[in-house]
Structure formats: C-alpha cells, structure tokens
Motif scaffolding. Sequence first.
Motif, PDB file in Angstrom:
ATOM      1  N   PHE A   1       0.804  -1.215   0.000  1.00 26.29           N
ATOM      2  CA  PHE A   1       0.000   0.000   0.000  1.00 26.29           C
ATOM      3  C   PHE A   1       0.840   1.269   0.000  1.00 26.29           C
ATOM      4  O   PHE A   1       0.307   2.356   0.220  1.00 26.29           O
ATOM      5  N   SER A   2       2.144   1.143  -0.235  1.00 27.72           N
ATOM      6  CA  SER A   2       2.983   2.333  -0.378  1.00 27.72           C
ATOM      7  C   SER A   2       2.904   2.823  -1.811  1.00 27.72           C
ATOM      8  O   SER A   2       3.125   2.047  -2.755  1.00 27.72           O
ATOM      9  N   PRO A   3       2.558   4.083  -2.038  1.00 24.99           N
ATOM     10  CA  PRO A   3       2.390   4.575  -3.415  1.00 24.99           C
ATOM     11  C   PRO A   3       3.717   4.675  -4.135  1.00 24.99           C
ATOM     12  O   PRO A   3       4.762   4.961  -3.535  1.00 24.99           O
ATOM     13  N   ASP A   4       3.677   4.418  -5.420  1.00 24.30           N
ATOM     14  CA  ASP A   4       4.854   4.643  -6.246  1.00 24.30           C
ATOM     15  C   ASP A   4       5.047   6.149  -6.445  1.00 24.30           C
ATOM     16  O   ASP A   4       4.073   6.883  -6.640  1.00 24.30           O
ATOM     17  N   PRO A   5       6.278   6.626  -6.378  1.00 23.65           N
ATOM     18  CA  PRO A   5       6.506   8.080  -6.516  1.00 23.65           C
ATOM     19  C   PRO A   5       6.110   8.577  -7.896  1.00 23.65           C
ATOM     20  O   PRO A   5       6.270   7.874  -8.906  1.00 23.65           O
ATOM     21  N   THR A   6       5.568   9.772  -7.946  1.00 23.92           N
ATOM     22  CA  THR A   6       5.169  10.384  -9.216  1.00 23.92           C
ATOM     23  C   THR A   6       5.996  11.646  -9.447  1.00 23.92           C
ATOM     24  O   THR A   6       6.253  12.410  -8.522  1.00 23.92           O
ATOM     25  N   ASP A   7       6.378  11.840 -10.682  1.00 22.52           N
ATOM     26  CA  ASP A   7       7.165  13.005 -11.065  1.00 22.52           C
ATOM     27  C   ASP A   7       6.231  14.200 -11.253  1.00 22.52           C
ATOM     28  O   ASP A   7       5.301  14.151 -12.072  1.00 22.52           O
ATOM     29  N   PRO A   8       6.408  15.290 -10.487  1.00 20.61           N
ATOM     30  CA  PRO A   8       5.516  16.449 -10.630  1.00 20.61           C
ATOM     31  C   PRO A   8       5.481  16.997 -12.050  1.00 20.61           C
ATOM     32  O   PRO A   8       4.430  17.429 -12.536  1.00 20.61           O
ATOM     33  N   GLY A   9       6.635  16.996 -12.737  1.00 19.90           N
ATOM     34  CA  GLY A   9       6.659  17.501 -14.105  1.00 19.90           C
ATOM     35  C   GLY A   9       5.794  16.657 -15.036  1.00 19.90           C
ATOM     36  O   GLY A   9       5.050  17.185 -15.872  1.00 19.90           O
ATOM     37  N   THR A  10       5.889  15.340 -14.884  1.00 18.35           N
ATOM     38  CA  THR A  10       5.063  14.453 -15.711  1.00 18.35           C
ATOM     39  C   THR A  10       3.590  14.653 -15.413  1.00 18.35           C
ATOM     40  O   THR A  10       2.747  14.637 -16.316  1.00 18.35           O
ATOM     41  N   CYS A  11       3.262  14.837 -14.127  1.00 18.00           N
ATOM     42  CA  CYS A  11       1.860  15.054 -13.756  1.00 18.00           C
ATOM     43  C   CYS A  11       1.299  16.306 -14.422  1.00 18.00           C
ATOM     44  O   CYS A  11       0.161  16.293 -14.912  1.00 18.00           O
TER      45      CYS A  11
ATOM     46  N   VAL B   1       2.187  17.645 -17.207  1.00 19.72           N
ATOM     47  CA  VAL B   1       1.988  17.382 -18.637  1.00 19.72           C
ATOM     48  C   VAL B   1       0.701  16.599 -18.853  1.00 19.72           C
ATOM     49  O   VAL B   1      -0.081  16.889 -19.770  1.00 19.72           O
ATOM     50  N   LEU B   2       0.452  15.608 -18.009  1.00 19.66           N
ATOM     51  CA  LEU B   2      -0.765  14.808 -18.146  1.00 19.66           C
ATOM     52  C   LEU B   2      -2.013  15.644 -17.854  1.00 19.66           C
ATOM     53  O   LEU B   2      -3.024  15.540 -18.541  1.00 19.66           O
ATOM     54  N   TRP B   3      -1.945  16.464 -16.832  1.00 16.69           N
ATOM     55  CA  TRP B   3      -3.108  17.261 -16.456  1.00 16.69           C
ATOM     56  C   TRP B   3      -3.419  18.336 -17.511  1.00 16.69           C
ATOM     57  O   TRP B   3      -4.571  18.740 -17.653  1.00 16.69           O
ATOM     58  N   LYS B   4      -2.402  18.772 -18.243  1.00 18.89           N
ATOM     59  CA  LYS B   4      -2.607  19.857 -19.200  1.00 18.89           C
ATOM     60  C   LYS B   4      -3.586  19.480 -20.291  1.00 18.89           C
ATOM     61  O   LYS B   4      -4.340  20.318 -20.795  1.00 18.89           O
ATOM     62  N   GLU B   5      -3.585  18.212 -20.688  1.00 20.29           N
ATOM     63  CA  GLU B   5      -4.414  17.774 -21.810  1.00 20.29           C
ATOM     64  C   GLU B   5      -5.714  17.109 -21.365  1.00 20.29           C
ATOM     65  O   GLU B   5      -6.480  16.625 -22.209  1.00 20.29           O
ATOM     66  N   LEU B   6      -5.961  17.052 -20.074  1.00 21.72           N
ATOM     67  CA  LEU B   6      -7.171  16.384 -19.609  1.00 21.72           C
ATOM     68  C   LEU B   6      -8.402  17.241 -19.880  1.00 21.72           C
ATOM     69  O   LEU B   6      -8.361  18.463 -19.691  1.00 21.72           O
ATOM     70  N   PRO B   7      -9.503  16.623 -20.308  1.00 21.31           N
ATOM     71  CA  PRO B   7     -10.749  17.390 -20.486  1.00 21.31           C
ATOM     72  C   PRO B   7     -11.319  17.789 -19.134  1.00 21.31           C
ATOM     73  O   PRO B   7     -11.066  17.145 -18.113  1.00 21.31           O
ATOM     74  N   THR B   8     -12.068  18.855 -19.134  1.00 20.45           N
ATOM     75  CA  THR B   8     -12.675  19.355 -17.901  1.00 20.45           C
ATOM     76  C   THR B   8     -14.180  19.537 -18.113  1.00 20.45           C
ATOM     77  O   THR B   8     -14.663  19.626 -19.247  1.00 20.45           O
TER      78      THR B   8
ATOM     79  N   GLY C   1      -2.107  11.834  -3.686  1.00 23.64           N
ATOM     80  CA  GLY C   1      -1.901  13.211  -4.129  1.00 23.64           C
ATOM     81  C   GLY C   1      -2.097  13.353  -5.633  1.00 23.64           C
ATOM     82  O   GLY C   1      -2.658  14.348  -6.108  1.00 23.64           O
ATOM     83  N   TYR C   2      -1.661  12.348  -6.397  1.00 22.58           N
ATOM     84  CA  TYR C   2      -1.869  12.372  -7.830  1.00 22.58           C
ATOM     85  C   TYR C   2      -3.363  12.276  -8.160  1.00 22.58           C
ATOM     86  O   TYR C   2      -3.861  12.977  -9.055  1.00 22.58           O
ATOM     87  N   LEU C   3      -4.097  11.434  -7.437  1.00 19.08           N
ATOM     88  CA  LEU C   3      -5.536  11.289  -7.675  1.00 19.08           C
ATOM     89  C   LEU C   3      -6.259  12.602  -7.390  1.00 19.08           C
ATOM     90  O   LEU C   3      -7.092  13.061  -8.183  1.00 19.08           O
ATOM     91  N   LEU C   4      -5.940  13.225  -6.268  1.00 16.77           N
ATOM     92  CA  LEU C   4      -6.588  14.486  -5.920  1.00 16.77           C
ATOM     93  C   LEU C   4      -6.226  15.590  -6.928  1.00 16.77           C
ATOM     94  O   LEU C   4      -7.047  16.417  -7.297  1.00 16.77           O
ATOM     95  N   GLY C   5      -4.972  15.592  -7.341  1.00 13.45           N
ATOM     96  CA  GLY C   5      -4.562  16.576  -8.340  1.00 13.45           C
ATOM     97  C   GLY C   5      -5.280  16.374  -9.659  1.00 13.45           C
ATOM     98  O   GLY C   5      -5.641  17.333 -10.335  1.00 13.45           O
ATOM     99  N   THR C   6      -5.506  15.119 -10.055  1.00 14.00           N
ATOM    100  CA  THR C   6      -6.234  14.825 -11.287  1.00 14.00           C
ATOM    101  C   THR C   6      -7.670  15.294 -11.191  1.00 14.00           C
ATOM    102  O   THR C   6      -8.233  15.871 -12.130  1.00 14.00           O
TER     103      THR C   6
END
Length: 291
Positions: free
Chosen positions: A97-107, A109-116, A285-290
């Motif tokens: 249950f330990s989360p894999d680290p996520t790169d803020p820069g990659t996040c 980039v992914l969030w930039k193209e997500l529909p809202t 944190g990645y889920l909440l940011g998404t």
Amino acid sequence: MERRLATSPKDPFLCGACREKREELRALKDHRARGAFVRSRICLLREMDHGSRFFYALEKMRGAKKHVTCLLAEDGTPLMDPVEMCGRAQDFYTSLFSPDPTDPGTCRVLWKELPTVSMGDQDRLELPLTLAEFSEALCRMPTNKSPGMDGLTVEFYRAFWDILGPDLATVWAESFQGGVLPLLCRRAVLALLLKKGDLHDLRNWRPVSLLSTDYKIVAKAISQRLGSVMVDVIHPDQTYTVPRRSIFDNLFLVRDLLELGCRDGLSFTLLSLDQEKAFDRVDHGYLLGTL
C-alpha cells in the motif's frame, strides 16, 4: 444448585432459582447455536432447535481453512514464529500500500491535456448534497453485506431512514463544511479473504475493508453525482463503470479488429497489460490533483 435441589426438592426458592438458571442456560445455548448457524454460512435452513452440532462442525471447518500457522518469507523461507509472521505481514502490506513516486513535471503534462467539465457542471457539482440524493444512494446500495465497526447494516438504515435520514444529512453537511468526516466514518475493519493457492503466501490473500454503512451512503451519493459528468471527461476507450457505456464495447472492438486483420492480411499485435495492485499503488496526491 442441582445438588441442593435434589436434597430439598420442595424448596420454592431453590426451584425458582434453578428454573431461572435453566432458562438462562437454554438461552445461551440457543444464542451460541444461532451464531454457529450464521458463521457456517448456511442460508437454506431456518429452524435452529435441532442439529446444533452440525453447524458447530461447519463453523469449525470454515475456521480451520483460514487458520494460518506458517507464512512464507520473501525468499520463500517458511516462518512459524508468531513474531516473525507478524513482521512479515506488516512488511508485505506496508510495501503493497505504499504509493509509487510520481514526477511532478510528468503530472503537469498529463493534467494539461485532460478534459474538464463545463462551468455549469462545476457549479452543480459543488452544491451541497441533499437528503434526496442520500435516499437514492441508500436505495441503490446492495443488501446482505458485512457491516463496519458499528455493526449497522444497509437493512437497518433502510428500516429507520425516515427517522435517521434528516439528522444524518445535517451531520454530513457540517462535515463537508469542516472538511472532515466523523471519526467512525474514517475507520474500517480489515479482513483477509483467500483468493486461491497456498495459504502460506500472503499474495494469495486479498485485504478487504469493512466500512461503516453511513460512510458508504455518502460515498455512493458523491459517486452518483460525479457519474453524471463522467461521459464528458472520460475517454471513449474507457467503458467500464462509466454510465451509458458497456465493457462489451471493448470486447466487440477487439473482435472486429481480429476479423479485419484476418480478412485484409494485416499484421498487428494485441498487448494485454495487468499491473499488480495498480490502484493500491497510485499516489493519493496524484488522484486528488487529477480531480
């Protein structure tokens, strides 16, 4: 007391006390028998006055299947010492249950193209949840499920919803304003269910959280509200759990691609990926940011 009653059979005080104790003993045995009936998972019989030993045997057999006296270490070495077994279980689930680290820069980039969602939908989603939404969520929840720490089931809330519903809606409204749910809503009982294979391998046990029903009512109401906009923000290739879509759509797509490739002689590859415990490893944190 039975011996004293044998020497003084006409003593009214002893007769009454003995009769009372017999009734208490009979009630205790009946309570134990009914508990064995429930834990033996027998659902077809209703009368519990006969055959209690049968249900006790079933309960014992079910318990024996879940009793683990040995665990395998990471290298496959058997561990039989209770302290070592507890340490192995703690290390295993801590890593699981330990989360894999996520790169803020990659996040970013992914969030930039997500529909809202649209501004109108944003305003609607931010409105306070109503009693009608909680009632609808409760009606759609499945029954005959294990309760959480409070022991209150879906059936209980349905039976007393007219009394409890308005007060619970008030409590939840205050919780949303404060940003914290009540303590009982944030606690769960963890149970391990055997999937298949060796009992000694922790990878074959699936941890399940038994959550309180009041928390599940809130979660169901929120999920229903979010479900109304999922079609607008989830890619068409994602069909599972999205309203007005079916997972069979992807199966039909794979079938059509195979037929097209065989008919036209095309060369292509179907790649199936299955990441072990993928959702458990996603950083919150990645889920909440998404979102």
